[in-house]
Motif scaffolding. Structure first.
Motif, PDB file in Angstrom:
ATOM      1  N   VAL A 152     -18.600   0.472   3.635  1.00  0.00           N
ATOM      2  CA  VAL A 152     -17.259   0.633   4.206  1.00  0.00           C
ATOM      3  C   VAL A 152     -16.425  -0.620   3.964  1.00  0.00           C
ATOM      4  O   VAL A 152     -15.277  -0.554   3.495  1.00  0.00           O
ATOM      5  N   LEU A 153     -17.003  -1.779   4.274  1.00  0.00           N
ATOM      6  CA  LEU A 153     -16.276  -3.032   4.085  1.00  0.00           C
ATOM      7  C   LEU A 153     -15.933  -3.244   2.608  1.00  0.00           C
ATOM      8  O   LEU A 153     -14.793  -3.578   2.255  1.00  0.00           O
ATOM      9  N   PHE A 154     -16.917  -3.028   1.749  1.00  0.00           N
ATOM     10  CA  PHE A 154     -16.713  -3.238   0.311  1.00  0.00           C
ATOM     11  C   PHE A 154     -15.679  -2.259  -0.238  1.00  0.00           C
ATOM     12  O   PHE A 154     -14.821  -2.626  -1.049  1.00  0.00           O
ATOM     13  N   GLY A 155     -15.728  -1.018   0.234  1.00  0.00           N
ATOM     14  CA  GLY A 155     -14.793  -0.008  -0.240  1.00  0.00           C
ATOM     15  C   GLY A 155     -13.358  -0.316   0.130  1.00  0.00           C
ATOM     16  O   GLY A 155     -12.448  -0.237  -0.713  1.00  0.00           O
ATOM     17  N   PHE A 156     -13.126  -0.670   1.395  1.00  0.00           N
ATOM     18  CA  PHE A 156     -11.761  -0.977   1.830  1.00  0.00           C
ATOM     19  C   PHE A 156     -11.231  -2.231   1.138  1.00  0.00           C
ATOM     20  O   PHE A 156     -10.045  -2.312   0.786  1.00  0.00           O
ATOM     21  N   LEU A 157     -12.099  -3.225   0.932  1.00  0.00           N
ATOM     22  CA  LEU A 157     -11.652  -4.465   0.299  1.00  0.00           C
ATOM     23  C   LEU A 157     -11.348  -4.264  -1.183  1.00  0.00           C
ATOM     24  O   LEU A 157     -10.381  -4.844  -1.707  1.00  0.00           O
ATOM     25  N   THR A 158     -12.140  -3.446  -1.880  1.00  0.00           N
ATOM     26  CA  THR A 158     -11.845  -3.199  -3.300  1.00  0.00           C
ATOM     27  C   THR A 158     -10.564  -2.381  -3.455  1.00  0.00           C
ATOM     28  O   THR A 158      -9.766  -2.637  -4.367  1.00  0.00           O
ATOM     29  N   ALA A 159     -10.343  -1.419  -2.556  1.00  0.00           N
ATOM     30  CA  ALA A 159      -9.096  -0.651  -2.613  1.00  0.00           C
ATOM     31  C   ALA A 159      -7.904  -1.556  -2.316  1.00  0.00           C
ATOM     32  O   ALA A 159      -6.832  -1.430  -2.944  1.00  0.00           O
ATOM     33  N   TRP A 160      -8.078  -2.469  -1.364  1.00  0.00           N
ATOM     34  CA  TRP A 160      -7.038  -3.452  -1.048  1.00  0.00           C
ATOM     35  C   TRP A 160      -6.760  -4.307  -2.285  1.00  0.00           C
ATOM     36  O   TRP A 160      -5.601  -4.553  -2.643  1.00  0.00           O
ATOM     37  N   LEU A 161      -7.810  -4.772  -2.956  1.00  0.00           N
ATOM     38  CA  LEU A 161      -7.664  -5.616  -4.140  1.00  0.00           C
ATOM     39  C   LEU A 161      -6.888  -4.887  -5.235  1.00  0.00           C
ATOM     40  O   LEU A 161      -5.937  -5.438  -5.811  1.00  0.00           O
ATOM     41  N   LEU A 162      -7.268  -3.640  -5.523  1.00  0.00           N
ATOM     42  CA  LEU A 162      -6.598  -2.891  -6.580  1.00  0.00           C
ATOM     43  C   LEU A 162      -5.147  -2.583  -6.217  1.00  0.00           C
ATOM     44  O   LEU A 162      -4.247  -2.655  -7.070  1.00  0.00           O
TER      45      LEU A 162
END
Length: 710
Positions: A152-162
């Motif tokens: 969950v953390l990794f998913g939200f952060l990668t979407a934020w990054l993109l």
């Protein structure tokens, strides 16, 4: 349930040279995986070995995204400042908003850029993001599942990054994001939900539910169409993980998987047929050793023989020159990896060798990490005894040599009876007495924490292979990964594989299978199955796999007992080969390494990215895959000579070997045979650097391609 082709790219010639060219000048590729600079399993190998080819294609516009793990970063990553101005602004903005993002170069071949996200630093947002996930996707993640929390953390952060990167670009960017496995999949779902200008690819290397079902010893492949996937996932308490994986597969512009067998699995379990199959490759140059692989085999085999001399001290009543080394390696999944059927086949092979009074001895290594507390004392003692014997022999040799030298100096032939005195004989007798042993050589090299319940040891007890003198098959269980610093068997994995004669991988569940692939590029024959991605790939591309040292075991259409008999037959026929026939077979096996080079297999990833660009940006990119013609799709033919199986031919040996009969009437020309094989394989595909051709304008085909599979 036939193994249907997926799109036409499951054979090397399924992808012709693309007529259209893609201008990658303004395109950026992000490859997101939990195993970027973080070794957990096989995905790490995929990304690491593929990085060089992808870096050549995308240059400075290729970024790997993974988790920040400090211990790994210290040894694998050089932290630097971002060179891309938009990316630098993106990272600065996120860091100022409460994130911790690192940028650097991964110190592997190709030196790709990496963006590492410290998920623990933003753990304070976990509950808020879980609520958002529930409201957006109706997926609830339990608090106790640490891996899912990380996802969950990794998913939200990668979407934020993109999303932040797209916002920082002055002109709308053409971003491609490839997400590997369910741990990275949530980022893809959020990209689509937020309608970010990103072409998305989801690659599953093995389905979650498939792994869990096969671990439970179910009849998996015969019941694929019958499983109630929601119930099965719920019963195993992985329903939330399964939902994340399935959502990523359905939201992606392009869905890929690593093999035909996994494509069938994904179609039934994830309810979407993969658009493209992307087989896993290797950097063959790393393994090829420039035509010296036969010499390297001999050197590594000698080191294994030294270990055998120590391990079997006191019971070394077999000829090491007529000894074959077999091995199985991988995760300790007793049934999934086929250790159960391998052990049963070894018991039957032992019977056949004894009944036929064969002078061949088979030593089977099981390299599977398990819970241990230290080396077995008896095993360590064996290596100490061997070293002591060696030292004794060297001492006596020096004394003998000195006396011989002095005798020759005075012009006399030595009196052999006086060359060794009483002290020499005493030393040698003490060394011989030290090799006496009251027990059998140990099966396991370590002290197991759960000896009584260990599946391999229990199976060994059942079949009765205890390394006795009467047995022609010996077993060594090494429950630890190999290391060149080990005091017991100081060899790394690659060196050990080179020294063996045959790799045996009769897996029931193996989405791809890097172990037989590594054997192939090192010129070591292997046994795989038609339930492994590697086995299916080789069956498709080679007309007669066994002639090239690739034995394909049928575990799909045969019962366990039939498969075990077939495996026993493969092993017995291999044991009957002469040394010369094995050398020829290794030459043939090594020539197949081109099939597994990323220079070939990387084109499938290239195709997937081009398809994703065409679907996400139909006004700019067009992708029209060509269906194969009836003449396309190459297969390695049978070799010019008959396959090297004694039951089929005696003429597969070169002319001639001193240890063999001289009645052969057919001369074997290895160079001529190799040249015939080269004709059937293309020159390695060279990945295009940034194309200078103008971007294609809209022509109406984009929408048709985009709507082809969703």
């Amino acid at each position: 349930m036939p193994l249907a082709r997926s799109l036409s790219v499951t054979s090397l010639s399924g992808l012709e040279d693309w007529d259209e060219e893609f201008d990658l000048e303004d395109a950026v590729l992000f490859e997101i995986a939990w195993e970027v600079a973080n070794k957990v399993g096989g995905i790490y190998t995929v990304i690491q070995t593929k990085a060089r080819l992808t870096s050549e294609e995308w240059g400075e516009n290729y970024f790997l995204v993974g988790p920040y793990v400090e211990s790994n970063v210290r040894t694998q990553v050089e932290l630097i400042e971002p060179t891309n101005p938009e990316l630098k602004r993106t990272i600065d903005k996120m860091n100022s908003s409460g994130c911790k993002i690192y940028f650097g170069r991964w110190l592997i071949e190709g030196s790709p850029y990496v963006i590492l996200i410290d998920v623990a630093f933003t753990a304070w947002s976990l509950d808020r993001w879980k609520v958002e996930l529930w409201e957006l996707c109706d997926i609830g993640v339990p608090w106790f599942d640490r891996e899912a929390n990380d996802a969950v953390l990794f998913g939200f952060l990668t979407a934020w990054l993109l999303g932040e990167y797209a916002a920082q670009c002055e002109e709308p960017p053409h971003v491609v994001a490839q997400f590997h496995e369910w741990l990275a999949g949530l980022g893809l779902v959020l990209c689509r939900q937020r309608q970010l200008p990103v072409a998305t690819i989801f690659t599953t290397h093995a389905t979650l539910l498939g792994r869990y079902l096969c671990a439970g010893n179910v009849d998996f492949y015969n019941n694929l169409a019958e499983f109630n996937v929601d119930k099965e996932a719920g019963d195993r308490q992985i329903y939330h993980r399964y939902c994340l994986e399935r959502a990523a597969a359905h939201c992606a512009h392009v869905f890929t998987t690593v093999s035909q067998i996994t494509a069938i699995e994904a179609e039934h379990l994830l309810k979407r047929k993969p658009d493209i199959i992307t087989p896993n490759g290797l950097n063959v140059k790393k393994f090829s050793a420039m035509h010296e692989f036969q010499n390297l085999h001999a050197q590594s085999k000698n080191r294994i023989q030294e270990f055998i001399r120590g391990h079997f001290y006191g019971h070394l009543d077999f000829n090491l020159d007529k000894c074959l080394f077999l091995f199985i390696a991988g995760r300790y999944e007793f049934s999934n990896k086929g250790a159960d059927i391998f052990l049963e086949a070894l018991a039957r092979l032992n019977y056949l060798l004894r009944v036929n009074q064969s002078d061949t001895t088979v030593i089977a290594f099981f390299i599977m990490p398990a819970r241990t507390n230290n080396f077995n004392v008896e095993t360590l003692k064996g290596q100490a005894v061997r070293k002591q014997l060696w030292d004794t022999a060297q001492t006596v040799k020096e004394r003998f040599g000195k006396k011989l030298y002095e005798s020759l100096l005075v012009g006399q032939l030595p009196d052999v009876s006086k060359m060794l005195d009483k002290e020499d004989f005493t030393i040698m007798k003490r060394a011989i007495f030290a090799t006496q042993r009251q027990c059998q050589p140990p099966v396991c090299t370590h002290n197991m924490l759960e000896d009584s319940s260990d599946p391999i040891l229990n199976c060994v007890r059942r079949i009765g292979l205890f390394n006795s003198s009467a047995d022609r098959v010996k077993i060594i269980f090494h429950p630890e990964f190999l290391s060149s610093t080990s005091p017991l068997l100081p060899m790394d994995y690659e060196e050990f594989v080179r020294g063996c004669h045959l790799g045996v991988f009769p897996s029931y569940y193996e989405p791809w299978g890097y172990t037989p692939a590594e054997c192939t590029v090192m010129g070591i024959p292997s046994i795989s199955t038609n339930l492994s991605g590697f086995g299916c790939f080789m069956e498709e591309h080679i007309a007669d796999p066994s002639a090239y040292g690739i034995y394909i075991l049928d575990r799909r259409f045969r019962g366990v007992d039939e498969s075990c008999n077939q495996l026993t037959s493969f092993l017995f026929q291999f044991c009957k080969q002469s040394r010369r026939q094995r050398i020829i077979q290794r030459n043939r096996t090594e020539r197949l390494s081109d099939l597994l080079d990323w220079r070939y297999l990387g084109r499938y990833y290239i195709s997937a990215r081009h398809m994703a660009l065409a679907k996400a940006f139909p006004d700019t990119f067009v992708y029209e895959p060509q269906e194969p013609t009836s003449t396309s799709g190459f297969r390695y033919p049978r070799p010019a000579s008959v396959p090297p199986s004694p039951s089929l031919s005696r003429h597969s040996s070169p002319h001639h070997s001193e240890a063999e009969d001289n009645d052969e009437d057919e001369r074997y020309d290895e160079e001529l045979e190799a040249e015939k094989d080269r004709v059937n394989i293309r020159q390695p595909f060279t990945a295009p650097f940034k194309s200078k051709a103008a971007a294609l304008g809209p022509n109406g085909n984009g929408e048709g391609v985009a709507g082809e599979k969703n």
